[in-house]
Design an enzyme around this catalytic site. Structure first.
Site: not given
Ligand code: CAA
Length: 379
Positions: A123, A128, A158, A268, A363-366
């Site tokens: 995924f 960057p 990953t 221990r 998958e999203g920081t704390s």
């Molecule tokens: N689930 C579904 N939809 C969501 C959602 C959620 N959890 N959070 C927001 N949305 C939707 C909203 O409803 C909105 O849609 P509509 O306009 O249709 O209503 C749209 O997304 C935009 O939402 P926001 O205005 O809230 O967006 P934002 O930019 O302010 O915030 C965020 C979004 C929550 C910060 C998001 O960017 C996020 O989760 N960031 C973290 C990213 C992340 O987890 N990255 C991980 C990378 S993958 C990884 O780590 C892989 C690996 O190696 C294992």
């Protein structure tokens, strides 16, 4: 209210535990030390059905529920959290995304091999300049007849260097911000997709994370996942489910570190008795066990909510937040209880400590989990 796992779930836990202890444990330290990708173990996980746990049987998956999926990732990670994340990415970030958002053609073409371990999935959202701000995508996809041409750089993929199929987020219409993001099902064997580097990491070293480049990479339009502009929603929906997997991974790490510490404090001896008999040590073990139980309840409940068609965005975020911070806390204490031995690679707790950290980040920081939770409880 039912707090017991059913018989099938208990048998599944036993089966995965046996696999992890017998087959992964003997090589886990060496694979960690030299960042060796676990080829043989990934193939075996495929044979055991651990790479398509919740994928429907009609697409060659095991057809189990998400509680079972959490158990699988927990048990793998209790021994080897690199295996935990490899399986988690394939299961919930790739297979789940295809089954939920894919066309029938895409599911038939791609899922059976991914679910059975004949192919591996990944995924790719992070860039960057787009980490927590996932909407800031710079990778572009431009329509050209029956295909799209993709250019850009992605990082922290990953499974990337071993993946056959990657769910890739791109920008198809920058003017529309997050509504201009589009997802694709990349075939990594096609020309134009390459590995730039494999990260040299603090933890989960046997699971590889790559930086990848797309250079005029041409992808047929049938490989677009969902409609143009749906990519952001697809990515976040996939991550909601993925966070249950990372919560389970963190839980497994915490459990592994706790068991190591418990065993160590029984053998221990200092000042003439096993150190667990000292109240400071016993209380620490009590706190570890209590936090792990709370993390397990949160994780299983989030999975159960998903299985029962209930909202689980907030619950998955809470589970991921709490379980990952528990993993870090428990692993830190596990080292402390081992004294200087805990600082040595002779003992497993320093690896649990290094592996735990990433669960508070990917998958999203704390901080992002707290943002998700606070938005959900105040809306
Ligand atoms: N689930 C579904 N939809 C969501 C959602 C959620 N959890 N959070 C927001 N949305 C939707 C909203 O409803 C909105 O849609 P509509 O306009 O249709 O209503 C749209 O997304 C935009 O939402 P926001 O205005 O809230 O967006 P934002 O930019 O302010 O915030 C965020 C979004 C929550 C910060 C998001 O960017 C996020 O989760 N960031 C973290 C990213 C992340 O987890 N990255 C991980 C990378 S993958 C990884 O780590 C892989 C690996 O190696 C294992």
């Amino acid at each position: 209210m039912e707090f017991r796992l059913n018989e099938d779930q208990q048998m599944l836990r036993e089966m995965v535990r046996q696999f992890a202890e017998k087959e992964a444990q003997p090589t886990v330290a060496e694979r960690d030390e030299h960042a060796i990708w676990p080829d043989r173990l990934v193939a075996k996980m495929g044979e055991l059905g651990l790479l398509g746990v919740a994928v429907s049987e009609e697409y060659a998956g095991a057809g189990l529920d998400y509680v079972s999926y959490a158990i699988v990732i927990e048990e793998l990670s209790r021994v080897d959290s690199s295996l935990g994340v490899i399986a988690s990415v394939n299961n919930s970030l790739c297979c789940y995304g295809i089954e939920k958002f894919g066309s029938e053609e895409q599911k038939r073409e791609l899922l059976p091999a991914l679910a059975a371990g004949r192919a591996l999935g990944a995924f790719s959202l992070s860039e960057p300049g787009a980490g927590s701000d996932a909407a800031a995508q710079k990778t572009t996809a431009v329509r050209d007849g029956d295909s799209y041409v993709i250019n850009g750089v992605k990082n922290w993929v990953t499974n990337g260097d071993h993946a056959d199929t990657i769910i890739l987020m791109t920008m198809t219409d920058p003017a529309k911000s997050y509504k201009g993001i589009t997802a694709f099902l990349v075939d990594t064997k096609a020309p134009g997709c390459s590995i730039v580097k494999i990260e040299n990491k603090l933890g989960i070293r046997s699971a590889h994370s790559s930086q990848m480049a797309y250079d005029n990479y041409r992808i047929p339009a049938w490989r677009r996942l969902g409609e143009e502009g749906q990519g952001f929603k697809i990515a976040l929906t996939i991550l909601n489910a993925g966070r249950i997997g990372i919560a389970a991974q963190a839980l497994g790490i915490a459990q592994g570190a706790y068991e190591a510490a418990l065993n160590y404090t029984k053998v221990r001896e200092q000042f003439g008795k096993p150190i667990h008999e000292f109240q400071a040590v016993g209380f620490t073990l009590a706190d570890m066990a209590t936090r792990i139980k709370a993390a397990r309840l949160l994780t299983y409940e989030a999975a159960w909510r998903k299985d029962n068609g209930l909202d689980y965005i907030k619950d998955a975020a809470m589970a991921k937040l709490y379980a990952s911070e528990t993993a870090m806390w428990v692993a830190t204490k596990a080292i402390q209880l081992h004294g200087s031995n805990g600082y040595s690679k002779e003992y497993p707790v320093e690896r649990f400590f290094r592996d735990a950290k990433i669960t508070e980040i990917y998958e999203g920081t704390s901080e992002i989990q707290r943002l998700v939770i606070s938005r959900e409880i105040t809306k």
